[in-house]
Scaffold this motif. Sequence first.
Motif, PDB file in Angstrom:
ATOM      1  N   SER A 204       8.293   9.420   0.220  1.00 20.85           N
ATOM      2  CA  SER A 204       7.413   8.271   0.005  1.00 20.85           C
ATOM      3  C   SER A 204       7.504   7.877  -1.458  1.00 20.85           C
ATOM      4  CB  SER A 204       5.962   8.618   0.367  1.00 20.85           C
ATOM      5  OG  SER A 204       5.832   8.889   1.746  1.00 20.85           O
ATOM      6  N   LEU A 205       7.671   6.602  -1.713  1.00 18.31           N
ATOM      7  CA  LEU A 205       7.745   6.120  -3.083  1.00 18.31           C
ATOM      8  C   LEU A 205       6.345   5.967  -3.659  1.00 18.31           C
ATOM      9  CD1 LEU A 205      10.572   3.432  -2.760  1.00 18.31           C
ATOM     10  CD2 LEU A 205      10.749   5.839  -3.415  1.00 18.31           C
ATOM     11  N   ASP A 206       6.202   6.298  -4.930  1.00 19.23           N
ATOM     12  CA  ASP A 206       4.919   6.258  -5.614  1.00 19.23           C
ATOM     13  C   ASP A 206       4.692   4.865  -6.182  1.00 19.23           C
ATOM     14  OD1 ASP A 206       2.698   6.568  -7.209  1.00 19.23           O
ATOM     15  OD2 ASP A 206       3.409   8.384  -8.211  1.00 19.23           O
ATOM     16  N   LYS A 207       3.639   4.203  -5.734  1.00 18.44           N
ATOM     17  CA  LYS A 207       3.373   2.842  -6.201  1.00 18.44           C
ATOM     18  C   LYS A 207       3.035   2.800  -7.684  1.00 18.44           C
ATOM     19  CE  LYS A 207       0.826  -1.380  -5.279  1.00 18.44           C
ATOM     20  NZ  LYS A 207      -0.310  -2.044  -4.601  1.00 18.44           N
TER      21      LYS A 207
ATOM     22  N   ILE B 294      13.188   2.011   5.409  1.00 19.62           N
ATOM     23  CA  ILE B 294      11.921   2.073   4.698  1.00 19.62           C
ATOM     24  C   ILE B 294      10.889   1.268   5.481  1.00 19.62           C
ATOM     25  CG2 ILE B 294      12.396   0.043   3.247  1.00 19.62           C
ATOM     26  CD1 ILE B 294      10.913   1.552   0.977  1.00 19.62           C
ATOM     27  N   ARG B 295       9.698   1.806   5.578  1.00 22.60           N
ATOM     28  CA  ARG B 295       8.577   1.094   6.206  1.00 22.60           C
ATOM     29  C   ARG B 295       7.551   0.811   5.117  1.00 22.60           C
ATOM     30  NH1 ARG B 295       6.232   4.128  10.997  1.00 22.60           N
ATOM     31  NH2 ARG B 295       8.110   3.292  12.009  1.00 22.60           N
ATOM     32  N   VAL B 296       7.320  -0.453   4.856  1.00 22.34           N
ATOM     33  CA  VAL B 296       6.394  -0.887   3.811  1.00 22.34           C
ATOM     34  C   VAL B 296       5.133  -1.420   4.469  1.00 22.34           C
ATOM     35  CG1 VAL B 296       6.104  -2.334   1.775  1.00 22.34           C
ATOM     36  CG2 VAL B 296       8.383  -1.508   2.392  1.00 22.34           C
ATOM     37  N   ARG B 297       3.992  -0.864   4.082  1.00 30.43           N
ATOM     38  CA  ARG B 297       2.712  -1.293   4.628  1.00 30.43           C
ATOM     39  C   ARG B 297       1.943  -2.092   3.583  1.00 30.43           C
ATOM     40  NH1 ARG B 297       1.540   1.195   9.418  1.00 30.43           N
ATOM     41  NH2 ARG B 297       2.764   3.069   9.906  1.00 30.43           N
ATOM     42  N   THR B 298       1.197  -3.092   4.052  1.00 33.97           N
ATOM     43  CA  THR B 298       0.419  -3.946   3.157  1.00 33.97           C
ATOM     44  C   THR B 298      -1.066  -3.718   3.354  1.00 33.97           C
ATOM     45  OG1 THR B 298       0.250  -5.802   4.708  1.00 33.97           O
ATOM     46  CG2 THR B 298       2.237  -5.691   3.344  1.00 33.97           C
TER      47      THR B 298
ATOM     48  N   VAL C 261       0.831  -1.207   0.000  1.00 34.90           N
ATOM     49  CA  VAL C 261       0.000   0.000   0.000  1.00 34.90           C
ATOM     50  C   VAL C 261       0.863   1.254   0.000  1.00 34.90           C
ATOM     51  CG1 VAL C 261      -1.694   1.342   1.304  1.00 34.90           C
ATOM     52  CG2 VAL C 261      -1.929  -1.144   1.130  1.00 34.90           C
ATOM     53  N   SER C 262       1.929   1.268   0.803  1.00 40.06           N
ATOM     54  CA  SER C 262       2.767   2.455   0.899  1.00 40.06           C
ATOM     55  C   SER C 262       4.204   2.064   1.200  1.00 40.06           C
ATOM     56  CB  SER C 262       2.247   3.411   1.980  1.00 40.06           C
ATOM     57  OG  SER C 262       2.290   2.793   3.251  1.00 40.06           O
ATOM     58  N   MET C 263       5.140   2.958   0.799  1.00 35.71           N
ATOM     59  CA  MET C 263       6.574   2.753   1.016  1.00 35.71           C
ATOM     60  C   MET C 263       7.159   4.077   1.484  1.00 35.71           C
ATOM     61  SD  MET C 263       7.168   0.667  -2.565  1.00 35.71           S
ATOM     62  CE  MET C 263       5.965   1.760  -3.383  1.00 35.71           C
ATOM     63  N   ASP C 264       7.397   4.213   2.777  1.00 39.92           N
ATOM     64  CA  ASP C 264       7.850   5.475   3.369  1.00 39.92           C
ATOM     65  C   ASP C 264       9.288   5.331   3.855  1.00 39.92           C
ATOM     66  OD1 ASP C 264       5.289   6.737   3.079  1.00 39.92           O
ATOM     67  OD2 ASP C 264       4.606   5.507   4.757  1.00 39.92           O
ATOM     68  N   VAL C 265      10.131   6.301   3.483  1.00 40.28           N
ATOM     69  CA  VAL C 265      11.553   6.254   3.804  1.00 40.28           C
ATOM     70  C   VAL C 265      11.869   7.318   4.850  1.00 40.28           C
ATOM     71  CG1 VAL C 265      13.893   6.405   2.873  1.00 40.28           C
ATOM     72  CG2 VAL C 265      12.044   5.438   1.472  1.00 40.28           C
ATOM     73  N   TYR C 266      12.707   6.949   5.835  1.00 38.75           N
ATOM     74  CA  TYR C 266      13.020   7.828   6.953  1.00 38.75           C
ATOM     75  C   TYR C 266      14.529   7.996   7.103  1.00 38.75           C
ATOM     76  CZ  TYR C 266       8.164   6.888   8.180  1.00 38.75           C
ATOM     77  OH  TYR C 266       6.794   6.771   8.144  1.00 38.75           O
ATOM     78  N   MET C 267      14.933   9.164   7.586  1.00 40.61           N
ATOM     79  CA  MET C 267      16.334   9.448   7.859  1.00 40.61           C
ATOM     80  C   MET C 267      16.708   8.889   9.236  1.00 40.61           C
ATOM     81  SD  MET C 267      17.073  13.152   6.084  1.00 40.61           S
ATOM     82  CE  MET C 267      15.867  14.112   7.010  1.00 40.61           C
ATOM     83  N   PRO C 268      18.005   8.905   9.591  1.00 39.54           N
ATOM     84  CA  PRO C 268      18.423   8.316  10.871  1.00 39.54           C
ATOM     85  C   PRO C 268      17.750   8.903  12.101  1.00 39.54           C
ATOM     86  CG  PRO C 268      20.318   8.606   9.442  1.00 39.54           C
ATOM     87  CD  PRO C 268      19.160   9.255   8.737  1.00 39.54           C
ATOM     88  N   ASP C 269      17.373  10.186  12.062  1.00 36.04           N
ATOM     89  CA  ASP C 269      16.728  10.793  13.229  1.00 36.04           C
ATOM     90  C   ASP C 269      15.223  10.556  13.257  1.00 36.04           C
ATOM     91  OD1 ASP C 269      15.814  12.413  11.209  1.00 36.04           O
ATOM     92  OD2 ASP C 269      16.585  14.296  12.031  1.00 36.04           O
ATOM     93  N   GLY C 270      14.713   9.767  12.312  1.00 34.79           N
ATOM     94  CA  GLY C 270      13.280   9.463  12.281  1.00 34.79           C
ATOM     95  C   GLY C 270      12.471  10.402  11.420  1.00 34.79           C
TER      96      GLY C 270
END
Length: 245
Positions: A85-88, A122-126, A71-80
């Motif tokens: 966000s990657l476009d599906k 990266i946090r990938v949600r389904t 559903v989504s792919m969100d990328v975060y830096m070391p400090d959170g």
Amino acid sequence: MSRILAPLPCVLFAWLMNAALAGPLSANSSVLATDPHYTELGFFDIHLCNWPERPEYFKVLFSTEHFEDVVSMDVYMPDGTALVSLDKDRFIPLRREGRPERRVFMLDIDVPPSASVGWYRIRVRTRSGSTAEGRDFVTLSRLERVSMPDPPRDAEDITMPEALSWAPVPGARYYQAYLRDAWTDQRIFSTALLDEPRAELPGDLLEPGGYYYWTVHARDTNEHILLGDFSMGSMSERFYFSVAR
């Protein structure tokens, strides 16, 4: 961004590796037994690119065979802090004989002023609400572009070259060379990863009177358990040359 204007010294690089391994990973030693770039949903990588005619930038990549569930792919830096966000809906399909289709999601973004050395994730949600996280350690050091090309830039009517060569790039362990017809822009030759700054050319590749250009991609490592595909990469400018008739 002055902090990425020079290659990373070897001593500092070794210190960063030791710090990374002694940091977040020590809480879960199983991560070291497996590559943290891989998750049950796919592969994550982010690296710093030094390309001609633009500032240094991040290339962010996630590839998966489970694209229907993502559903989504969100990328975060070391400090959170959220990076991107990657476009599906924007992907490169990889169709492989006898294997499931894989889709590659890529995005080039400017390095933000708040970027820092450390673990990017990266946090990938389904669709079911589950998540998977992949991580990549980024050093924020720039890899210089190749220099001293042979054939040199804008060489005219040269003897048929037998190879392409260039000066070693400090910090680079691998190179990949590409050769194109300058009139059609068609790629006529490329190499696998090279561990030396030289690419032998097939004897019947070039033609008398031909006009060509070549480029070299340099990278610091390959498929590293900490740094991913690679951490730093650079692409040379185009080196044009013509062959004597």
